[in-house]
Design an enzyme around this catalytic site. Structure first.
Site, PDB file in Angstrom:
ATOM      1  N   SER A  42       0.796  -1.228   0.000  1.00  0.00           N
ATOM      2  CA  SER A  42       0.000   0.000   0.000  1.00  0.00           C
ATOM      3  C   SER A  42       0.830   1.281   0.000  1.00  0.00           C
ATOM      4  O   SER A  42       0.339   2.324  -0.410  1.00  0.00           O
ATOM      5  CB  SER A  42      -0.967   0.020   1.189  1.00  0.00           C
ATOM      6  OG  SER A  42      -0.281   0.244   2.391  1.00  0.00           O
ATOM      7  N   LYS A  90       0.480   4.539   6.748  1.00  0.00           N
ATOM      8  CA  LYS A  90      -0.127   5.399   5.722  1.00  0.00           C
ATOM      9  C   LYS A  90       0.490   6.798   5.806  1.00  0.00           C
ATOM     10  O   LYS A  90       1.149   7.164   6.765  1.00  0.00           O
ATOM     11  CB  LYS A  90      -1.650   5.523   5.937  1.00  0.00           C
ATOM     12  CG  LYS A  90      -2.390   4.200   5.991  1.00  0.00           C
ATOM     13  CD  LYS A  90      -2.368   3.456   4.688  1.00  0.00           C
ATOM     14  CE  LYS A  90      -3.080   2.111   4.810  1.00  0.00           C
ATOM     15  NZ  LYS A  90      -2.812   1.233   3.706  1.00  0.00           N
TER      16      LYS A  90
END
Length: 177
Positions: A42, A90
């Site tokens: 990700s 993230k």
């Protein structure tokens, strides 16, 4: 030296390690930081790029988040708002008071509420992030990724910044109708 004296010394050192060293090391990892392994795709291309044969090892700075006020571009570790047993890594895209033009969220524009931030993975096509679960509470942030430590050829300080596709989607508060 007798066998009993040697055994006594071993037990004494083991107890010393268990009582003194283990709590000090555990406190260091909980309060200051630790080396963490990044798994998944990700955060590509920033972390675990396609050409790398090993997972990146990073410095997870916990000291910085003691009184954390997120900034756009910070790469953070946070507890998943969906499964608190999972930790995610993230990038902070927008902070409280800003409005973000979303990519895959049910709303096209989201104003980030107080005490929250918008996080996304760098890999648009492969990230479960705020586009899926919305703004996240800053209280879920448990570390800031500040350096890549392994593999050696990728060793570097991570400077907080947004990728080009992320920069164009954030802004200040829109006027209310």
């Amino acid at each position: 030296l007798t066998c009993g004296m040697i055994l006594y010394d071993i037990v004494k050192h083991f107890i010393y390690g268990a009582v003194i060293v283990v709590p000090v090391v555990a406190t260091f990892f909980d309060e200051v930081g630790a080396i963490s392994v990044i798994t998944g795709r990700s955060m590509r291309p920033t972390l675990n790029p396609e050409y790398s044969r090993t997972n990146d090892r990073v410095w997870m700075n916990r000291w910085r988040i003691r009184h954390y006020k997120p900034k756009s571009g910070d790469i953070v570790s946070l507890y998943s708002p969906i499964d608190p047993k999972k930790r995610l890594v993230k990038r902070v895209i927008a902070v409280e008071g800003e409005v973000i033009r979303t990519q895959r969220h049910k709303l096209h524009h989201v104003k980030i509420p107080e005490g929250h931030c918008w996080v996304e993975g760098d890999n648009i096509r492969n990230s479960q992030d705020s586009n899926f679960f919305g703004p996240v509470s800053v209280g879920l942030v448990c570390g800031q990724v500040t350096r890549i430590l392994w593999p050696p050829k990728r060793w570097k300080h991570l400077i907080p910044s947004l990728l080009p596709h992320q920069q164009e989607r954030t802004g200040q508060i829109l006027e209310e109708d």
